[in-house]
Design an enzyme around this catalytic site. Structure first.
Site, short mmCIF file in Angstrom:
data_model
loop_
_atom_site.label_atom_id
_atom_site.label_comp_id
_atom_site.label_asym_id
_atom_site.label_seq_id
_atom_site.Cartn_x
_atom_site.Cartn_y
_atom_site.Cartn_z
N THR A 323 56.45 35.41 37.15
CA THR A 323 56.00 36.68 37.71
C THR A 323 55.25 37.46 36.64
OG1 THR A 323 56.70 38.74 38.78
CG2 THR A 323 58.19 37.82 37.15
N HIS A 375 73.60 32.62 33.47
CA HIS A 375 74.43 32.20 32.34
C HIS A 375 75.54 31.24 32.76
CE1 HIS A 375 75.45 32.25 28.27
NE2 HIS A 375 75.46 33.54 28.01
#
Length: 404
Positions: A323, A375
């Site tokens: 993006t 994560h």
């Protein structure tokens, strides 16, 4: 002969849709392949066109109706001719002026706003097809009327009481409109991404001088060679991301329940901003595309997105997203994951900054890069190394071609 017009067949990922806009009304003539209605789903806006010449005899699903796959929308009398203008005039004489104005047509949202403000259809000039009144027409009429209203106060002796109770000079206008289905779905997915992933972001910065020099040197020749395709920065970042994803497959993977799905290909989603919200069309097998192919495909998908022409296939899948908030002036931001993907690369504005190079202060065009990652699957070490790999490839573009 009567022909049924049905909603498109929705894919499994789309449960239903909403009739957004009728471009033709009952009794109107239509030509083959002419747009008659738009269906808004959670992901895209689908266009339904007329299968043949004829006249719309009946509309079975009004604007705002929730419909399912292949549900009946309208029927068309094939080969019929619309009522002539002289016949319409004779009919209009039998109804009131307000009824005639209503017959012009106004969508559900427009009618609701008109009722709230006590307006009649005859008060508003419609800008839609055939004089159809849109929601924007009502809003513009209300704002125009408000701006023309002047408060006239008769002369009087000012007292402490009158000063204390005087009305404020300005108006505080509020407007409440329902979310579109696409905007509501985007909001839902963004909320899910923040609540159902262990999202973390790591940052780095990249010297854009080598890439800018390469672009300056070859952009004219590139555009002539590749049939008008312009040489931008996105092509290099997509190719750099593909190369980095090969080195760090965890960033290209996704989580499915208790399983980790490693993708042996790079389908890169490119975020595109539209009036309806942010959409992410996908570049299939971007690792096998040249920079020219990437730039041409991004341009094609961008035009389709802004024209509401994207299909479900254009937006399905994707293993990683890029993006670019820099086109809007963003200096640094934290991009949000696009589940089930576990990584998204954010590009930002190029800005000249003083940098230390070999003990000397040099002004360089720098860009902040951001990598948001899940994560649960990707460790901090892997995320940092991935972003450094992208940085190294951009600062030395020859590495992209040589895969170094």
């Amino acid at each position: 002969m009567t022909i049924e017009i049905k909603a498109p067949a929705f894919p499994e990922s789309v449960a239903d849709g909403e009739v957004a806009t009728w471009h033709k009304q009952e009794g109107e003539a239509v030509a083959r392949d002419e747009l008659i209605v738009e269906i808004e789903t959670d992901k895209v806006v689908m266009e339904v066109v007329a299968p043949t010449d004829g006249v719309i005899s009946k509309i079975h699903a009004a604007e705002g109706t929730i419909i399912e796959s292949e549900q009946l929308l309208a029927t068309i009398e094939a080969g019929a001719v619309a009522v002539s203008s002289s016949s319409e005039e004779s009919v209009s004489q039998a109804v009131s002026a307000e009824a005639a104005a209503t017959a012009v047509g106004a969508g559900p949202a427009a009618r609701t706003l008109m009722e709230e403000h006590g307006l009649k259809a005859s008060d508003i000039k419609g800008s839609g097809k055939g004089g159809r009144i849109t929601k924007e027409d009502v809003v513009a009429h209300v704002q125009s009327s408000s701006s023309k209203v002047e408060k006239v106060v008769a002369p009087r002796v000012a007292t402490a009481t009158t000063e204390a109770t005087a009305a404020p000079s300005g108006e505080r206008v509020e407007r409440r409109v329902p979310m579109t289905r696409m905007r509501a779905k985007i909001a839902e997915r963004l909320l899910d991404a923040t609540q159902q992933t262990a999202m973390l972001t790591t940052f780095n910065e990249v010297n854009m001088a080598p890439l800018m020099e390469l672009r300056r040197k070859y952009k004219d020749q590139f555009e002539k060679t590749h049939n008008g395709t312009r040489l931008g920065f996105m092509g290099f970042f997509v190719k750099a991301a593909c190369e980095a994803l090969k080195r760090f497959p965890e960033v290209n993977a996704s989580i499915d329940g208790n399983d980790v799905v490693y993708h042996g290909y790079q389908d890169i989603g490119v975020a595109v901003s539209t009036d309806n919200g942010l959409v992410v069309p996908v570049l299939r097998d971007a690792d096998f595309m040249s920079i020219a192919d990437v730039e041409a495909k991004i341009k094609e998908l961008g035009l389709k997105a802004r024209g509401n022409k994207l299909t479900i296939d254009d937006m399905t899948g994707g293993t990683f997203t890029v993006t670019n908030g820099g086109v809007f002036g963003s200096l640094m931001s934290t991009p949000i994951l696009n589940p089930p993907q576990t990584g998204i690369l954010g590009m930002h504005k190029i800005q000249e900054r003083p940098m230390a190079v070999n003990g000397q202060v040099v002004i360089l065009p720098m860009m902040y890069l951001a990598l948001s990652y899940d994560h649960r699957l990707i460790d901090g070490k892997t995320a940092v190394q991935f972003l450094v790999a992208v940085k190294d490839l951009i600062e030395d573009p020859a590495r992209i071609l040589l895969q170094l």
